[in-house]
Design a protein around this motif. Structure first.
Motif, PDB file in Angstrom:
ATOM      1  N   PHE A  74       0.836  -1.198   0.000  1.00  0.00           N
ATOM      2  CA  PHE A  74       0.000   0.000   0.000  1.00  0.00           C
ATOM      3  C   PHE A  74       0.875   1.254   0.000  1.00  0.00           C
ATOM      4  O   PHE A  74       0.644   2.180  -0.786  1.00  0.00           O
ATOM      5  CB  PHE A  74      -0.937  -0.011   1.217  1.00  0.00           C
ATOM      6  CG  PHE A  74      -1.941   1.102   1.192  1.00  0.00           C
ATOM      7  CD1 PHE A  74      -3.091   1.000   0.424  1.00  0.00           C
ATOM      8  CD2 PHE A  74      -1.746   2.262   1.924  1.00  0.00           C
ATOM      9  CE1 PHE A  74      -4.030   2.029   0.387  1.00  0.00           C
ATOM     10  CE2 PHE A  74      -2.673   3.299   1.898  1.00  0.00           C
ATOM     11  CZ  PHE A  74      -3.817   3.186   1.130  1.00  0.00           C
ATOM     12  N   VAL A 108       2.527   1.941  -3.404  1.00  0.00           N
ATOM     13  CA  VAL A 108       1.606   2.566  -4.364  1.00  0.00           C
ATOM     14  C   VAL A 108       1.374   4.028  -3.996  1.00  0.00           C
ATOM     15  O   VAL A 108       1.391   4.911  -4.855  1.00  0.00           O
ATOM     16  CB  VAL A 108       0.280   1.788  -4.447  1.00  0.00           C
ATOM     17  CG1 VAL A 108      -0.724   2.507  -5.338  1.00  0.00           C
ATOM     18  CG2 VAL A 108       0.524   0.370  -4.959  1.00  0.00           C
ATOM     19  N   VAL A 109       1.183   4.287  -2.706  1.00  0.00           N
ATOM     20  CA  VAL A 109       0.983   5.669  -2.250  1.00  0.00           C
ATOM     21  C   VAL A 109       2.213   6.519  -2.584  1.00  0.00           C
ATOM     22  O   VAL A 109       2.086   7.663  -3.024  1.00  0.00           O
ATOM     23  CB  VAL A 109       0.678   5.698  -0.733  1.00  0.00           C
ATOM     24  CG1 VAL A 109       0.755   7.103  -0.174  1.00  0.00           C
ATOM     25  CG2 VAL A 109      -0.692   5.090  -0.463  1.00  0.00           C
ATOM     26  N   ARG A 163       4.215   6.145  -5.030  1.00  0.00           N
ATOM     27  CA  ARG A 163       4.212   6.427  -6.471  1.00  0.00           C
ATOM     28  C   ARG A 163       3.324   7.647  -6.772  1.00  0.00           C
ATOM     29  O   ARG A 163       3.701   8.529  -7.521  1.00  0.00           O
ATOM     30  CB  ARG A 163       3.716   5.198  -7.230  1.00  0.00           C
ATOM     31  CG  ARG A 163       3.821   5.351  -8.731  1.00  0.00           C
ATOM     32  CD  ARG A 163       2.410   5.365  -9.274  1.00  0.00           C
ATOM     33  NE  ARG A 163       2.402   5.708 -10.657  1.00  0.00           N
ATOM     34  CZ  ARG A 163       1.711   6.744 -11.130  1.00  0.00           C
ATOM     35  NH1 ARG A 163       1.024   7.521 -10.354  1.00  0.00           N
ATOM     36  NH2 ARG A 163       1.706   7.005 -12.397  1.00  0.00           N
ATOM     37  N   TYR A 164       2.145   7.711  -6.139  1.00  0.00           N
ATOM     38  CA  TYR A 164       1.277   8.873  -6.310  1.00  0.00           C
ATOM     39  C   TYR A 164       1.912  10.128  -5.711  1.00  0.00           C
ATOM     40  O   TYR A 164       1.794  11.212  -6.274  1.00  0.00           O
ATOM     41  CB  TYR A 164      -0.101   8.634  -5.678  1.00  0.00           C
ATOM     42  CG  TYR A 164      -0.955   7.688  -6.481  1.00  0.00           C
ATOM     43  CD1 TYR A 164      -1.358   8.015  -7.780  1.00  0.00           C
ATOM     44  CD2 TYR A 164      -1.373   6.480  -5.951  1.00  0.00           C
ATOM     45  CE1 TYR A 164      -2.148   7.152  -8.513  1.00  0.00           C
ATOM     46  CE2 TYR A 164      -2.162   5.612  -6.681  1.00  0.00           C
ATOM     47  CZ  TYR A 164      -2.544   5.952  -7.963  1.00  0.00           C
ATOM     48  OH  TYR A 164      -3.324   5.096  -8.697  1.00  0.00           O
ATOM     49  N   TYR A 208      -7.705  10.110  -5.432  1.00  0.00           N
ATOM     50  CA  TYR A 208      -6.922   8.902  -5.684  1.00  0.00           C
ATOM     51  C   TYR A 208      -7.766   7.654  -5.446  1.00  0.00           C
ATOM     52  O   TYR A 208      -8.691   7.668  -4.640  1.00  0.00           O
ATOM     53  CB  TYR A 208      -5.676   8.878  -4.783  1.00  0.00           C
ATOM     54  CG  TYR A 208      -4.760  10.036  -5.063  1.00  0.00           C
ATOM     55  CD1 TYR A 208      -3.940  10.037  -6.181  1.00  0.00           C
ATOM     56  CD2 TYR A 208      -4.752  11.151  -4.230  1.00  0.00           C
ATOM     57  CE1 TYR A 208      -3.115  11.110  -6.451  1.00  0.00           C
ATOM     58  CE2 TYR A 208      -3.930  12.233  -4.493  1.00  0.00           C
ATOM     59  CZ  TYR A 208      -3.117  12.205  -5.610  1.00  0.00           C
ATOM     60  OH  TYR A 208      -2.311  13.267  -5.884  1.00  0.00           O
ATOM     61  N   VAL A 218      -8.213   5.069  -3.551  1.00  0.00           N
ATOM     62  CA  VAL A 218      -7.837   4.499  -2.259  1.00  0.00           C
ATOM     63  C   VAL A 218      -8.380   3.080  -2.091  1.00  0.00           C
ATOM     64  O   VAL A 218      -7.645   2.165  -1.704  1.00  0.00           O
ATOM     65  CB  VAL A 218      -8.313   5.407  -1.099  1.00  0.00           C
ATOM     66  CG1 VAL A 218      -7.996   4.789   0.246  1.00  0.00           C
ATOM     67  CG2 VAL A 218      -7.697   6.792  -1.216  1.00  0.00           C
ATOM     68  N   ARG A 276      -9.475   0.898  -4.385  1.00  0.00           N
ATOM     69  CA  ARG A 276      -8.842  -0.042  -5.327  1.00  0.00           C
ATOM     70  C   ARG A 276      -7.420  -0.369  -4.901  1.00  0.00           C
ATOM     71  O   ARG A 276      -6.986  -1.516  -5.010  1.00  0.00           O
ATOM     72  CB  ARG A 276      -8.838   0.528  -6.745  1.00  0.00           C
ATOM     73  CG  ARG A 276     -10.169   0.429  -7.431  1.00  0.00           C
ATOM     74  CD  ARG A 276     -10.059   0.778  -8.882  1.00  0.00           C
ATOM     75  NE  ARG A 276      -9.223   1.970  -9.064  1.00  0.00           N
ATOM     76  CZ  ARG A 276      -9.245   2.765 -10.095  1.00  0.00           C
ATOM     77  NH1 ARG A 276     -10.067   2.506 -11.081  1.00  0.00           N
ATOM     78  NH2 ARG A 276      -8.481   3.820 -10.183  1.00  0.00           N
ATOM     79  N   THR A 277      -6.697   0.643  -4.433  1.00  0.00           N
ATOM     80  CA  THR A 277      -5.321   0.425  -3.973  1.00  0.00           C
ATOM     81  C   THR A 277      -5.318  -0.508  -2.766  1.00  0.00           C
ATOM     82  O   THR A 277      -4.491  -1.426  -2.687  1.00  0.00           O
ATOM     83  CB  THR A 277      -4.647   1.763  -3.626  1.00  0.00           C
ATOM     84  OG1 THR A 277      -4.633   2.578  -4.797  1.00  0.00           O
ATOM     85  CG2 THR A 277      -3.232   1.562  -3.132  1.00  0.00           C
ATOM     86  N   ALA A 278      -6.222  -0.290  -1.823  1.00  0.00           N
ATOM     87  CA  ALA A 278      -6.292  -1.137  -0.631  1.00  0.00           C
ATOM     88  C   ALA A 278      -6.671  -2.573  -1.004  1.00  0.00           C
ATOM     89  O   ALA A 278      -6.101  -3.532  -0.464  1.00  0.00           O
ATOM     90  CB  ALA A 278      -7.274  -0.560   0.376  1.00  0.00           C
ATOM     91  N   ALA A 337      -6.182  -4.051  -3.928  1.00  0.00           N
ATOM     92  CA  ALA A 337      -5.031  -4.642  -4.620  1.00  0.00           C
ATOM     93  C   ALA A 337      -3.937  -5.020  -3.621  1.00  0.00           C
ATOM     94  O   ALA A 337      -3.350  -6.112  -3.717  1.00  0.00           O
ATOM     95  CB  ALA A 337      -4.493  -3.673  -5.666  1.00  0.00           C
ATOM     96  N   ALA A 338      -3.663  -4.144  -2.664  1.00  0.00           N
ATOM     97  CA  ALA A 338      -2.648  -4.438  -1.646  1.00  0.00           C
ATOM     98  C   ALA A 338      -3.058  -5.649  -0.814  1.00  0.00           C
ATOM     99  O   ALA A 338      -2.221  -6.491  -0.478  1.00  0.00           O
ATOM    100  CB  ALA A 338      -2.420  -3.218  -0.760  1.00  0.00           C
TER     101      ALA A 338
END
Length: 169
Positions: free
Chosen positions: A97, A100-101, A103-104, A135, A137, A139-141, A143-144
């Protein structure tokens, strides 16, 4: 004795891998456009690996001490297996997580995590609202979480448990 440290080795390797993937991703998405050549990439990755190694050693010292000091009987217990498996999942989730954060963050500020990230913690309501709307969030969570689950599944032989190798004293 070495079996008890297998979860630590697996998580340490995962930490170094996530750092390398993040660094390569940042180079691919931003470095190429800024003129960082492919010939410079091995040097960037090597210096990053050294940095990640130091951070990993610091970050995992408490876990290493736990594994070193926990009695063999507790090490083989079901509760310990659950604790280490759950802790490994949480650790992998946080690693992925935050990568990815970061990267943003790099996209926004043209820098790795720095004091700017901590300055924003002074305004949590505004920052959380902005981040939530700008962002992906959830989807990122998700995926993580999926990557962390796959990571724990792949590490299962290194974690304490039935059939796992990490149960030795």
């Amino acid at each position: 004795m070495t079996h008890r440290f297998r979860p630590l080795i697996a998580l340490g390797a995962a930490s170094l891998l996530v750092g390398a993937v993040l660094r390569a991703t940042l180079w691919w998405q931003f470095g190429v456009a800024d003129g960082v050549s492919v010939a410079e990439l091995p040097s960037v990755l090597a210096r990053g690996l050294l940095n990640d190694l130091v951070v990993t050693l610091y970050a995992f010292t408490p876990f290493a001490l736990y594994l070193a000091w926990v009695p063999a009987r507790w090490m083989r217990s079901r509760a310990n297996r659950i604790l280490i498996s759950a802790g490994s999942w949480i650790t992998l989730f946080v690693m992925v997580f935050l990568a990815v954060v970061e990267r943003y963050f790099f996209q926004e500020f043209d820098a790795r995590f720095n004091l700017v990230a901590f300055d924003y913690l002074a305004y949590p309501t505004e920052v959380v609202g902005d981040v939530w709307t700008e962002y992906p969030v959830v989807r990122t969570a998700i995926a993580a979480a999926l990557i962390a689950s796959a990571g724990v599944f792949l590490m299962r032989r290194w974690l304490p448990g039935p059939g796992g190798q990490g149960t030795g004293a």
